[in-house]
Design an enzyme around this catalytic site. Structure first.
Site, PDB file in Angstrom:
ATOM      1  CG  HIS C  40      -1.993   0.968   1.194  1.00 29.65           C
ATOM      2  ND1 HIS C  40      -3.219   0.682   0.642  1.00 29.65           N
ATOM      3  CD2 HIS C  40      -2.048   2.248   1.603  1.00 29.65           C
ATOM      4  CE1 HIS C  40      -3.975   1.746   0.724  1.00 29.65           C
ATOM      5  NE2 HIS C  40      -3.296   2.721   1.302  1.00 29.65           N
ATOM      6  CG  HIS C  86     -11.274   2.915   2.054  1.00 32.87           C
ATOM      7  ND1 HIS C  86     -11.897   3.255   3.215  1.00 32.87           N
ATOM      8  CD2 HIS C  86      -9.954   2.912   2.349  1.00 32.87           C
ATOM      9  CE1 HIS C  86     -11.001   3.458   4.168  1.00 32.87           C
ATOM     10  NE2 HIS C  86      -9.819   3.254   3.660  1.00 32.87           N
TER      11      HIS C  86
END
Ligand SMILES: Nc1ncnc2c1ncn2[C@@H]1O[C@H](COP(=O)(O)OP(=O)(O)O)[C@@H](O)[C@H]1O
Lengths: 73, 220, 589, 73
Positions: C40, C86
């Site tokens: 990430h 998300h």
């Protein structure tokens, strides 16, 4: 048939923005000495079979990921 | 005519209200923590989510220092308009009758609605005519107007029902299709739809401007 | 299993960390490294490929690398925008996952000083007709997006939704935010000025999002695992105050640098600020305002509590900064200083509990070369036949009844698409949303609050749209990605806008699998070629990998968002036929 | 300092769509025999001076026009 109350509140450690906002507002309204405010939900219902309540809470009334519940009958 | 637009923490539509009012007069932003209306001739309590709508819509904002001044101002006949959250705040403050409950759908709904003018003699509707249809957007989760039947009868008798949703446009379940009400004197008006978002045909409609123009026409 | 593996680091990576540190890392240091070197934050599998995307264009103002990209929209104004995923949080808790996704992307926009004016969303779920879970995810994700965007007062003006089986277990929730700023007011995130103060402001820090790293907690705290919420809760009210507070701080020129806290919390924002500024930072975790008092230093460093920002301030401006925070009822706390050490040092009281080399953390995360291989057999089962009739009437009814073709009204009506009073084309009125720009001809600067006049001058505007078609990309990753750019550009063309810049969110499966690596690299090639052909720079984006369920990977789903300009909003196109008697024509290449 | 609970519920006779929604959803999840469901709010707080509570409820925590409250200490 019995009348039951379910109290649902944010799990400990989970952010409770409502409680925070109320706590912060109270002194300005002239209410001092109030702390640890939490805002949750109250569900009141008549049930035929109270043994179903925990399952009902887990599945629908509360979100077990972020909320605790308490059954008052 | 100078309009004051109140800003609480969480208010969202104050700039739009300010810009709408600026089309017909001067405008100024009023900070919630200042107990001072800065000499304005009319006050707008705008839309948004004051204090995050936490606890209950409008419940916390009504206690802001500026609101004590607004109450005094209204009691003296000052012009006050509550839009959406501002309507909720004015009801909580007791400046307007009734309360706003969750939409029957329980959902936030943003929709252009038609409103019918019921009373064109309040300070905020005198530039309209009874029976006029105004196309104005509404957007809220808690806009179901409620008051007891006795109160409603009294409101209707007094002409305090100012705006109604046209047939088929009452999406929130308001009693008697009520979209906006006034106090007895007609100087304080509240409504759920957003006239400040309807001031330019380019963005959908200019019908909302009539409310601001109404107030601007009231002799200061 | 050793702790570093539980934290997602390979043995190779762990050895590299020991080498860079010159010793074994302690718990705080290992936690920080594991996050900074995660996919990430570190873009381990995508960085080399992302470098191939074109980042130049005549209107580019800020390219990839900052919190959001920006393009020049004329009259001294820039438009900042970015899309982010998300997905995993939304699959666990769709309401909060989607809400905090919106909150996160908005912070990226105001972190560079821009005022957010619009949100768009791109959603993928399983077949809602068949799956109660997908219906649940859809309903709650949409409610979450609406809750956050509506409450903070930023218009959600467009988006897209698609339903199909490959997204059943791994839904996609991508959110894009768009903001405006005077170009010469853009702020960067590089920390600078040795001796300057690091101020954390916004919500208190709790144990949100610590999940994986809780393996670092002592045994005694492990017994308390129950108490460790991994679900992040968003509070749009707090973010609204944070937004106004940040913009006021910038407006008053009180900040040297500003950065939002996203994934990996204080860790990644402080490390990135230090790396960009080529400085060091000393941070004092005990000064961080906490929601729970018994937090470990590593928990404070990596917490993903929402609605927080970090800024760098000259020492003699700190009081003014804290006063602005107080005005907006936001916690503001000085938690550290800028140093010349190029190390991120973490203090717990007087004790040094972590001492990390900034360059190693941020710039020396190892990258991996993908090993793409074109699959020889189809990766996805053929979709079931859904219409079993030859009768045209029944076919039409079945089509009209399908979730993928149905009106999106039930969704977009839950979003405030009008706040800001600049929405000239709202959902279902046109193929792209059209948003008025402040009109300089009327002396209307962003900050001056001058009302637009109803005159005959042109009304400059921007148009925004977001698109992607995973099924097409699954069939041919290169062409599918090209088509996403084409479709999005066509949407802009339909309102009369010309694209200025592109953002993208690359939602793919596990890139360590050769066929996913192939999808991924081909799609990026297509995206790059399409952008070059159009002369559109890629100003930023986001990568979401490992989107797989038990039954396999999602469709490879690059989502692209475009911002374009149109000289006069009054002339923007509409979808609906306008007048009886008008000529209907088809234009094709 | 005492921990107090305030239960706030919609006044009888006022439409409670939240309660209705829960009531309608339950049978689909296999829970039969549940009726008369109402959803309200739960506020929990530590107060130094419990005698302030009624005023706090009337002024802030509940809106007497539409809600009833009950203080549990
Ligand atoms: N997830 C969403 N969020 C907000 N708006 C949406 C969403 N999905 C669709 N819309 C809006 O609904 C309208 C119709 O959507 P869609 O059927 O996808 O249109 P198109 O044919 O342009 O792709 C568009 O204005 C689009 O922006």
């Amino acid at each position: 048939m019995s009348r039951v109350r379910v109290l649902i509140r944010p799990k400990a450690g989970i952010l409770d923005p409502q409680g925070q906002t109320v706590e912060r507002a109270l002194p300005a309204l002239g209410f001092e000495g109030v702390t640890n405010v939490h805002v949750g939900r109250l569900v009141e219902l008549d049930v035929e079979d109270p043994s179903q309540l925990p399952a009902m809470c887990e599945k629908l009334l509360a979100n077990p990921l972020i909320e605790d519940y308490e059954i008052q009958s | 005519m100078k309009f004051g637009v109140v800003r609480f923490p969480g208010t969202c539509d104050e700039v739009d209200a300010y810009l709408a009012a600026s089309r017909v007069g001067d405008a100024e932003i009023l900070w919630h923590a200042d107990p001072d209306l800065k000499g304005v001739d009319a006050v707008i309590v705008p839309g948004g989510f004051s204090y995050g709508d936490h606890l209950r819509v409008g419940a916390i904002a009504r206690f802001a220092p500026v609101m004590a001044e607004v109450e005094r101002f209204a009691a003296g006949g000052g012009l006050v308009l509550g839009i959406c959250n501002g309507f909720q705040v004015l009801c909580e403050a007791g400046l307007l009758p009734g309360a706003l409950l969750p939409n029957t759908s329980l959902k936030f709904t943003c929709r252009q609605v038609d409103l019918e003018v019921v009373n064109a003699s309040t300070s905020w509707t005198n530039a309209t005519a009874v029976g006029d249809t105004l196309s104005i957007p509404a957007k809220h989760t808690t806009g179901r107007y409620y008051a007891s039947d006795a109160t409603l009868d009294e409101l209707e008798a007094n002409g305090q029902v100012v705006l109604r949703y046209a047939a088929g446009h009452n999406f929130n379940g308001s009693v008697r299709d009520i979209a906006g009400v006034s106090n007895k004197a007609g100087n304080v008006v509240g409504l759920m739809p957003h006239p400040e978002h309807a001031v330019d045909p380019l963005t959908g409609s200019a019908d909302g401007l009539k409310l601001f123009a109404s107030a601007a026409a009231v002799p200061a | 299993m050793s702790k570093h593996r539980e934290l997602g680091l390979t043995d190779f990576e762990y050895d590299l960390i020991v080498e860079k540190m010159g010793r074994e890392p302690n718990e705080v240091e290992l936690a920080v490294f594991s996050l900074m070197w995660s996919e990430h934050c570190g873009y381990k599998h995508s960085r080399p490929l992302l470098k191939t995307l074109p980042v130049e264009g005549p209107r580019l103002v800020m390219g990839p690398g900052e919190n959001a990209g920006a393009v020049d929209v004329g009259n001294g104004l820039s438009c900042a925008f970015k899309v982010e995923s998300h997905n995993h949080p939304s699959a666990v808790e769709p309401f909060q996952g989607a809400a905090t996704g919106v909150g996160g992307i908005l912070r990226d926009i105001f972190a560079i000083g821009a005022r957010p004016i619009a949100i768009l969303d791109s959603l993928r779920f399983g077949e809602v007709a068949d799956s109660a879970r997908s219906r649940y995810l859809l309903e709650h994700a949409v409610a979450g997006i609406g809750h956050y965007g509506n409450s903070i007062g930023i218009a959600t003006v467009g988006g897209e939704i698609y339903f199909e089986e490959p997204y059943e277990q791994n839904c996609l929730v991508n959110a894009m935010a768009v903001g405006l700023i005077e170009t010469d007011e853009l702020i960067k995130s590089a920390a600078a000025g040795v001796g300057n103060v690091v101020v954390l402001f916004g919500a208190r820090t709790g144990r949100d999002g610590i999940g994986g790293a809780s393996v670092l907690a002592s045994a005694e705290l492990d017994a308390d695992m129950e108490k460790r919420p991994t679900v992040q809760i968003g509070d749009p009210f707090e973010e609204k105050k944070l937004l106004e507070c940040s913009l006021e701080l910038l407006d008053r020129k009180l900040l040297v640098a500003l950065q939002d806290l996203g994934a990996a919390g204080i860790t990644s924002s402080s490390a990135e600020m230090a790396a960009k500024g080529e400085v060091g930072l000393d941070l004092h975790v005990r000064r961080v305002p906490l929601r729970e008092q018994d937090m470990h230093p590593f928990e404070i460093m990596i917490s993903e509590s929402q609605e927080r920002m970090l800024c760098v301030v000259e020492p003699d401006r700190v009081d003014e900064v804290l006063a602005v925070c107080a005005k907006w009822e936001v916690n503001g706390t000085a938690i550290g200083e800028v140093t010349d050490t190029r190390r991120l040092r973490v203090f717990d009281g007087d004790e040094l509990v972590g001492d990390l080399p900034v360059t190693a953390l941020v710039d020396e995360c190892p990258t991996y070369t993908l090993e793409p291989a074109e699959p020889t057999t189809p990766l996805y089962p053929a979709p079931p036949k859904r219409i079993d009739t030859e009768d045209p009437g029944e076919i039409l009814l079945a089509l009209l009844g399908s979730a993928n073709l149905a009106s999106r009204k039930a969704v977009f009506e839950q979003y405030d698409s009008l706040v800001g009073s600049r929405t000239v084309r709202r959902p279902e009125q046109a193929d792209a949303a059209v948003l008025l720009l402040p009109d300089p001809a009327n002396g209307d600067r962003l900050t001056s609050l001058a009302p637009p006049r109803d005159d005959d001058a042109p009304k400059p505007a921007i148009a925004v749209s977001i698109d992607g078609n995973g099924r097409r990309v699954a069939a041919d990753p290169y062409r599918g990605a090209v088509e996403a750019v084409l479709e999005c550009s066509a949407n802009l063309a339909c309102v009369g806008a010309e694209p200025l810049g592109l953002t993208n969110c690359l939602n793919f499966g596990n890139p360590e699998k050769p066929h996913i690596a192939w999808q991924f690299s081909r799609a990026i090639a297509g995206l790059g070629d399409a952008c070059r052909a159009f002369g559109i720079p890629v100003v930023g984006g986001n990568v979401s990998l490992y989107n797989e369920g038990a039954s396999g990977p999602i469709y490879p789903t690059p989502v692209v968002g475009l911002v374009g300009e149109l000289p006069d909003a009054r002339k923007s196109g509409r979808l609906a036929f306008q007048h009886a008697g008008d000529v209907v024509a088809i234009v094709a290449a």
